[in-house]
Enzyme design. Structure first.
Site, PDB file in Angstrom:
ATOM      1  N   GLU A  72       1.984  -2.047  18.697  1.00 57.85           N
ATOM      2  CA  GLU A  72       1.769  -2.159  17.250  1.00 57.85           C
ATOM      3  C   GLU A  72       1.413  -0.796  16.653  1.00 57.85           C
ATOM      4  O   GLU A  72       0.344  -0.624  16.072  1.00 57.85           O
ATOM      5  CB  GLU A  72       0.633  -3.158  16.976  1.00 57.85           C
TER       6      GLU A  72
ATOM      7  N   CYS B 180     -15.412   9.427 -11.219  1.00 58.11           N
ATOM      8  CA  CYS B 180     -16.838   9.598 -11.494  1.00 58.11           C
ATOM      9  C   CYS B 180     -17.706   9.160 -10.326  1.00 58.11           C
ATOM     10  O   CYS B 180     -18.450   8.182 -10.407  1.00 58.11           O
ATOM     11  CB  CYS B 180     -17.199   8.815 -12.757  1.00 58.11           C
TER      12      CYS B 180
END
Ligand SMILES: *Cc1c(COP(=O)(O)O)cnc(C)c1O
Length: 424
Positions: free
Chosen positions: A277, A349
């Site tokens: 995988e 921010c």
């Protein structure tokens, strides 16, 4: 090996200058190389060829980079898909991956997702706990179906790497213990709704040494032998993903050929079908994130910020995993150009929106382009629209052509997704 190189004085992806894409599509933008994707997949596939019974299933881990054009590029080479949600199964199918090459993993699959996987007929549902086994058996029985399953085992090894992406220690949430796996496998074998085809493990990501993998595979081998000694058939051993890639400042990770040699040594005579995988090792170095310098902020106190138009919502790995990405100017400076130390930040921010601190880079100015290298895996897929910043678009290059394979949403599209409550 990747296909991002300086050509005619600037960084290009295969035959396309990154600046041309930045001009046409805007920044920030992800750019992927077809040649690198294809090369990484074929190197991996060819290294594993001939290992185990039959041809190994190479199920590309969709979560690393799930763009449909990326998936189709790999599916066309014979890749299967390792998926962790119904959405990813749907992506894999849409990209042409046949169900018999799709693996569904994950600690918390909902009943709807399990039912969907049964209906689709995926190759293997990796069962990660006893309650999941019971739920899946009931769902399959209700359908009069027989779900092909593997038991995901947690082999209890430390894979190194960042704690947030280690999955193979006993206290991680993934899989069951060896002893549990034996018990569940035997139980599943006696259940009309389940057909256990094998056992699976996946011990982590960005693994840069073969030792933990070898330790895990040795334990998996012993498990297969114990199950067979009990008279249970084990057709497939799914060895997961996790091979690391060089992010520039790290030890060189093992090559697929070294990985294959270790598997031959550890499991060569086991006579079992193998599945892999791989995610990062296929996609990471096949992509970059191109960003433009908004401005350089020189503090009188001495700190120097390189403020980019890319932010943590576009590439979260530095903020989330303290990950290192090489940052290259798209137009390389003269060899004798001054180098300065920058704190490389985005406009979001949060102080966490910092890509690098004190990074030595040639002098850059407002409007210059930079590329975050090795951003093809866990880059765009982990993107968000935090701060109402549109998802960065994705571009796929092939030779001297390119295509926008996920456009940047417009602000109108973003706002239209949110109907106002009727009482407002
Ligand atoms: C994430 C994941 C992979 C892929 O890991 P890489 O480090 O990208 O190779 C493979 N299998 C499972 C179950 C995963 O969750």
């Amino acid at each position: 090996m990747n296909h991002f190189e300086v050509r005619d004085g600037e960084l290009a992806c295969e035959g396309v200058p990154l600046s041309r894409i930045a001009e046409a599509v805007g920044t920030p933008v992800y750019v992927y190389s077809t040649a690198t994707l294809e090369r990484h997949f074929t190197v991996f596939r060819d290294a594993m060829a001939g290992l185990g019974r039959g041809e190994p299933l190479i199920a590309y881990a969709v979560k690393a980079n799930s763009n449909l054009s990326v998936l189709k590029t790999l599916a066309d080479l014979g890749a299967g898909a390792d998926t962790v949600s119904e959405g990813e199964v749907r992506r894999a199918l849409a990209a042409g991956v046949p169900p018999e090459r799709i693996v569904l993993s994950g600690v918390g699959k909902t009943s709807a997702e399990l039912a969907f996987a049964i209906d689709v007929g995926v190759a293997e549902i990796n069962v990660e706990s006893e309650p999941e086994l019971e739920r899946l058996a009931r769902i399959a029985a209700d359908k009069g179906a027989r779900a092909q399953i593997a038991i995901r085992v947690n082999p209890d090894v430390s894979a190194g790497g960042h704690a947030k992406i280690a999955t193979g220690k006993a206290d991680n949430k993934f899989g069951v213990s060896m002893a549990e796996a034996e018990r569940l496998y035997a139980r599943a074998s006696n259940n009309a709704g389940l057909r256990p085809v094998g056992v699976a493990c996946h011990i982590g990501s960005q693994i840069t040494s073969l030792e933990p993998l070898e330790a895990a595979f040795g334990k998996m081998r012993a498990l297969v032998e114990r199950l067979r000694a009990e008279g249970l058939a084990v057709d497939r051993l799914d060895l997961g993903g996790g091979l690391g890639v060089p992010y520039f400042n790290q030890p060189e990770p093992p090559a697929p050929s070294d990985f294959a040699a270790m598997i031959r040594r550890t499991l060569g005579d086991l006579d079992v079908g193998l599945a892999f995988e791989p995610g990062r090792v296929i996609a990471a170095n096949a992509g970059v994130l191109v960003s433009r310098v908004i401005h350089v902020h020189d503090r009188p106190e001495g700190q120097r910020f390189l403020v980019l138009d890319a932010a943590m919502n576009d590439l979260i790995r530095p903020a989330m995993y303290d990950a290192y990405h090489d940052i290259q100017p798209v137009r390389p400076p003269a060899a004798d150009a001054a180098v300065e130390a920058y704190d490389v930040v985005g406009p979001v921010c949060e102080t966490g929106d910092t890509f690098a601190r004190g990074r030595p880079l040639p002098r850059l100015a407002s409007g210059d382009l930079v590329a975050f290298m090795s951003a093809g895996a866990y880059g765009a897929t982990m993107g968000s629209e935090y701060n109402t910043r549109p998802l960065a678009p994705e571009v796929l290059v092939r030779g001297d052509q390119y295509a926008v394979v996920r456009p940047r949403p417009t602000y109108e599209e973003m706002l239209a997704r949110e109907p106002l409550a009727p009482w407002l």
